[in-house]
Scaffold this motif. Structure first.
Motif, PDB file in Angstrom:
ATOM      1  N   LEU A 154      -1.979 -30.771 -11.731  1.00 14.65           N
ATOM      2  CA  LEU A 154      -2.303 -30.360 -10.364  1.00 14.65           C
ATOM      3  C   LEU A 154      -3.804 -30.474 -10.172  1.00 14.65           C
ATOM      4  CD1 LEU A 154      -0.224 -27.049  -9.942  1.00 14.65           C
ATOM      5  CD2 LEU A 154       0.351 -29.301  -9.018  1.00 14.65           C
ATOM      6  N   ASP A 155      -4.195 -30.640  -8.902  1.00 11.63           N
ATOM      7  CA  ASP A 155      -5.626 -30.660  -8.572  1.00 11.63           C
ATOM      8  C   ASP A 155      -6.106 -29.308  -8.066  1.00 11.63           C
ATOM      9  OD1 ASP A 155      -6.200 -33.563  -8.981  1.00 11.63           O
ATOM     10  OD2 ASP A 155      -4.674 -33.765  -7.412  1.00 11.63           O
ATOM     11  N   TYR A 159     -11.279 -21.664 -14.574  1.00 13.91           N
ATOM     12  CA  TYR A 159     -10.980 -21.903 -13.168  1.00 13.91           C
ATOM     13  C   TYR A 159     -12.171 -21.562 -12.285  1.00 13.91           C
ATOM     14  CZ  TYR A 159      -6.164 -21.597 -14.962  1.00 13.91           C
ATOM     15  OH  TYR A 159      -5.006 -21.769 -15.686  1.00 13.91           O
ATOM     16  N   LEU A 194      -2.178 -26.638 -13.579  1.00 14.80           N
ATOM     17  CA  LEU A 194      -3.552 -26.952 -13.183  1.00 14.80           C
ATOM     18  C   LEU A 194      -4.403 -27.176 -14.436  1.00 14.80           C
ATOM     19  CD1 LEU A 194      -5.779 -27.162 -10.975  1.00 14.80           C
ATOM     20  CD2 LEU A 194      -6.055 -24.673 -11.179  1.00 14.80           C
ATOM     21  N   VAL A 242      -9.259 -24.135  -8.413  1.00 19.28           N
ATOM     22  CA  VAL A 242      -9.346 -25.465  -9.027  1.00 19.28           C
ATOM     23  C   VAL A 242      -9.873 -25.308 -10.451  1.00 19.28           C
ATOM     24  CG1 VAL A 242      -9.726 -26.620  -6.813  1.00 19.28           C
ATOM     25  CG2 VAL A 242     -11.693 -25.852  -8.164  1.00 19.28           C
TER      26      VAL A 242
END
Length: 264
Positions: free
Chosen positions: A189-190, A210, A184, A129
């Motif tokens: 995107l999650d 990240y 991301l 994430v």
């Protein structure tokens, strides 16, 4: 005169036979077997650090080095061919490539179409994430847009956990993991689910961008894939990879790319 001519013709026939091609099939087979066999390795060329293109557009990576060393020991010429990874089984069984060697996960479903070597590395399907994301666990993926590589074992691993998968707002698939991570970063995107060896390598390259969750979608093994009827090549690769593990060359290649020996 006719008798002399007959003798001369018979002698010529004997001489031609002696000078002609040998009927010794064993010597022919030995010569043929001594010739290097060319092996075409199919791979996703945007799958760092297993196989990818460097700044000179040359193919590099852990699996590239491993394959080069193994085929060298087997006296085989090797060619690396970038393929559509989602069509890898068709490429293999259509004989456009001879081997699939690029972080290929061994699954029961794939065994129906691929003849695997023994595992040479263990892997996890991790969840990545954004560093500032509020997502802390798989349960937090409910209502979220999650990305994964099309045709990858990440998709299979996600779908195995039906309750979690069905809680997603959407599962988006991409041609490669790098593109998924870019989405991301862009906020489209999650989360992204991908191979640990790839995810941690790319996350390290973009330090602070990240975060890897403690939760994952399970453990799996990597193997080299050949055609179902190619038992001889599979056995040769098994033997050679075992030798490389025993003499430390596999560990040396792993340490080059991962900083430690993570071979199995």
């Amino acid at each position: 005169m006719k008798k002399l001519t007959g003798i001369l013709l018979a002698s010529a026939a004997v001489l031609l036979t002696a000078c002609g091609p040998s009927n010794d099939t064993s010597s022919t087979e030995t010569a043929a077997s001594a010739q290097p066999r060319k092996v075409v390795v199919g791979l996703d060329d945007n799958f760092p650090p297993m196989g990818f293109r460097d700044e000179k557009n040359e193919l590099v990576g852990f699996d590239i080095d491993l394959a080069r060393e193994a085929t060298k020991r087997l006296g085989m010429e090797v060619e690396f061919k970038a393929i559509d990874w989602s069509a890898k089984e068709a490429e293999l069984n259509g004989k456009r490539v001879d081997v699939l060697w690029n972080g290929l996960t061994i699954t029961e479903e794939r065994k129906k179409n691929i003849n695997f070597t023994k595992p040479y590395m263990a892997n996890h399907q991790i969840i990545v994430v954004a560093a500032n994301s509020p997502i802390q666990a798989k349960a937090d993926l409910s209502g979220k847009v999650v990305g994964a590589q099309e045709g990858s074992s990440a998709v299979d691993a996600i779908k195995k956990e039906a309750e979690v998968f069905e809680s997603f707002k959407e599962l988006k698939t991409f041609g490669d993991n790098v593109t998924a991570l870019l989405d991301l970063s862009a906020g489209r995107l999650d989360a992204v689910v991908l191979d640990e060896v790839v995810g941690r390598y790319l996350a390290e390259k973009r330090e602070g961008e990240y975060r890897v969750l403690d939760d994952n979608f399970g453990t799996e093994d990597y193997g080299v894939g050949v055609r179902l009827d190619d038992d001889e090549l599979r056995a040769q690769l098994d033997k050679t990879l075992d030798e490389m593990k025993q003499d430390g060359s596999a560990a040396r290649i792993a340490t080059k790319w991962f900083g430690a020996d993570i071979t199995k």
